[in-house]
Scaffold this active site. Structure first.
Site, mmCIF file in Angstrom:
data_model
loop_
_atom_site.group_PDB
_atom_site.id
_atom_site.type_symbol
_atom_site.label_atom_id
_atom_site.label_comp_id
_atom_site.label_asym_id
_atom_site.label_seq_id
_atom_site.Cartn_x
_atom_site.Cartn_y
_atom_site.Cartn_z
ATOM 1 N N PHE A 1 0.865 -1.175 0.000
ATOM 2 C CA PHE A 1 0.000 0.000 0.000
ATOM 3 C C PHE A 1 0.902 1.226 0.000
ATOM 4 O O PHE A 1 1.688 1.435 0.928
ATOM 5 C CB PHE A 1 -0.922 0.045 1.215
ATOM 6 C CG PHE A 1 -1.857 1.232 1.201
ATOM 7 C CD1 PHE A 1 -3.111 1.126 0.628
ATOM 8 C CD2 PHE A 1 -1.481 2.449 1.736
ATOM 9 C CE1 PHE A 1 -3.975 2.209 0.577
ATOM 10 C CE2 PHE A 1 -2.325 3.547 1.697
ATOM 11 C CZ PHE A 1 -3.573 3.430 1.114
ATOM 12 N N ASP B 1 9.238 3.148 1.447
ATOM 13 C CA ASP B 1 8.035 3.818 1.963
ATOM 14 C C ASP B 1 7.965 3.601 3.475
ATOM 15 O O ASP B 1 7.599 2.538 3.948
ATOM 16 C CB ASP B 1 6.800 3.229 1.273
ATOM 17 C CG ASP B 1 5.495 3.873 1.710
ATOM 18 O OD1 ASP B 1 5.477 4.528 2.769
ATOM 19 O OD2 ASP B 1 4.485 3.707 0.995
ATOM 20 N N LYS C 1 2.467 10.346 8.665
ATOM 21 C CA LYS C 1 1.851 9.838 9.889
ATOM 22 C C LYS C 1 2.523 10.382 11.150
ATOM 23 O O LYS C 1 2.348 11.547 11.486
ATOM 24 C CB LYS C 1 1.784 8.319 9.847
ATOM 25 C CG LYS C 1 0.763 7.788 8.812
ATOM 26 C CD LYS C 1 0.575 6.303 8.915
ATOM 27 C CE LYS C 1 -0.446 5.782 7.906
ATOM 28 N NZ LYS C 1 -1.830 6.028 8.291
ATOM 29 N N THR D 1 0.690 24.068 -3.905
ATOM 30 C CA THR D 1 0.496 25.352 -3.221
ATOM 31 C C THR D 1 1.210 25.400 -1.883
ATOM 32 O O THR D 1 1.950 26.337 -1.586
ATOM 33 C CB THR D 1 -1.012 25.616 -3.016
ATOM 34 O OG1 THR D 1 -1.663 25.674 -4.286
ATOM 35 C CG2 THR D 1 -1.216 26.940 -2.279
#
Length: 424
Positions: free
Chosen positions: A141, A250, A281, A305
């Site tokens: 994931f 990751d 997280k 942004t």
């Protein structure tokens, strides 16, 4: 515990929210003003030991006094209320605060672009949009945006109806437990998976879809808390280097200290570090570190942004101070041993309900016989005052905060032992 969970107030709020949006994923509503440390309080007044920590995202517990003090300091008010577009208008103290929190962060490099590349990329064609690929692993994931979703293979509901890419997917090792009894089998399983990685790299090169990078989680989290040996990852890194593929790690869920080291990949002992490492997280913000050669040569290559949030850097700097001051990495390692040892003891007593107990630090999990049993155990635990999470097809995962101590582990184990003894 005062009511079943969800209680009447949560049920009423769920009904109200469902009239606005799909609220079927909501477990219950929370009273964060009353939540402290490892304990989460819901709107019905139920106080629960939280071993899930907002899907592994709360680093040092609810309402930590050091963070409360930080947000109340007058010099920090502007940082919280004036969020800048960091790519073009960063605040004066931004560099200092980055060094205090994230320490460093670099971006990707590139040669100049031809006119053909610039024009073709505007219509989604080569050579401006080259047909490169990223190799990922079954069970992984990595996110929900289109490129990340192409490397995500944990649940069909994440991917259904979304267009994707023809990118290679390798098998991730399925280890047998206990590890010491299946050392040879697990070595063969990891060798099989690594051989498939190399075969896929060659196959996709022949298809003119060169594998530009390999992405992997130190522990597959959403996909079922799937582990591999440190040697597996060292050999995977060697394969990436051999074939000229970037090596992406990751650490979104594993990073921040829960495995007993700040980054889970530190356990591997790599001679050559990852080319790119992502985080979020427990790190309070999302981003990535990378090697110098990946730094872009032009502005706006990597841009949006906000490009982060200075207020999160303030919080992260204080989180890191607390981790160091309270020695929370060693605490995660020690409390994790207590938790895993207890899970193994429960597994020996209730093998019909618990199997494959595994973990690193407090990042622990076990398997149940099936999804129905898993879900029932989670619901019973919640009504006994313990918040757990599921992952994969039939696993229960533990994601406590870094302030989770030995006595919290014993408290959980006592409660869960009673649950298993009375489970029907």
């Amino acid at each position: 515990m005062k009511t079943e969970v969800p209680g009447p107030r949560s049920q009423e709020l769920m009904k109200q929210l469902n009239a606005i949006q799909n609220a079927e994923a909501v477990h219950f509503f929370c009273n964060y003003e009353e939540s402290r440390g490892n304990y989460l309080v819901d709107v019905d007044g139920n106080r629960m030991l939280d071993l899930y920590s907002q899907i592994s995202s709360v680093p040092i517990g609810y309402s930590h006094p050091a963070l409360a003090k930080l947000v109340q300091q007058p010099q920090n008010v502007n940082t919280f209320i004036n969020r800048p577009a960091l790519g073009i208008l960063p605040p004066e103290n931004f560099v200092d605060k980055l060094q205090e929190s994230l320490f460093s962060g670099k971006e990707r490099g590139q040669r100049g672009f031809s006119r053909e590349e610039l024009e073709s990329c505007m219509v989604n064609q080569a050579p401006g949009c080259p047909d490169y690929s990223i190799l990922s692993f079954m069970g992984a994931f990595h996110g929900r945006t289109m490129g990340c979703l192409a490397t995500t293979h944990s649940k069909a509901i994440h991917k259904i109806d979304i267009p994707s890419f023809d990118w290679p997917i390798a098998p991730f090792p399925r280890l047998k437990y206990p590890l010491e009894e299946f050392e040879k089998d697990n070595q063969q399983e990891e060798a099989r998976c690594l051989e498939e990685v190399e075969d896929l790299i060659v196959k996709y090169r022949k298809k003119k879809k060169t594998v530009a990078g390999i992405i992997v989680e130190p522990i597959q989290s959403e996909g079922g808390d799937n582990h591999a040996s440190d040697d597996f990852f060292r050999r995977l890194r060697d394969i990436a280097r051999k074939h000229g593929c970037a090596f992406l790690v990751d650490e979104v869920q594993t990073g921040g200290g829960c495995t007993g080291k700040f980054w889970a990949h530190e356990h591997w002992g790599l001679d050559d570090p990852a080319d790119v490492m992502t985080f979020s997280k427990k790190m309070m913000t999302g981003g990535f570190f990378h090697k110098e050669e990946f730094r872009p040569s032009a502005p706006y290559r990597i841009f949006n942004t906000w490009l982060g949030d200075p207020s999160k850097n303030l919080l992260l700097a204080e989180v890191i101070n607390v981790i160091k001051r309270e020695d929370l990495l060693n605490n995660a390692a020690h409390a994790g041993k207590v938790l895993l040892t207890g899970l193994l003891e429960l597994q020996a007593r209730y093998p019909q309900l618990i199997s494959r107990a595994r973990g690193r630090g407090t990042f622990c999990a076990f398997d149940t016989p099936d999804e129905s049993t898993r879900n029932k155990l989670i619901l019973i635990a919640r009504n006994k005052g313990v918040v757990l999470g599921g992952c994969g097809d039939r696993s229960i995962r533990f994601r406590p905060m870094l302030v989770f101590r030995d006595h919290h582990a014993h408290l959980f184990l006592n409660i869960f032992s009673d649950i298993l003894a009375n489970f029907k």
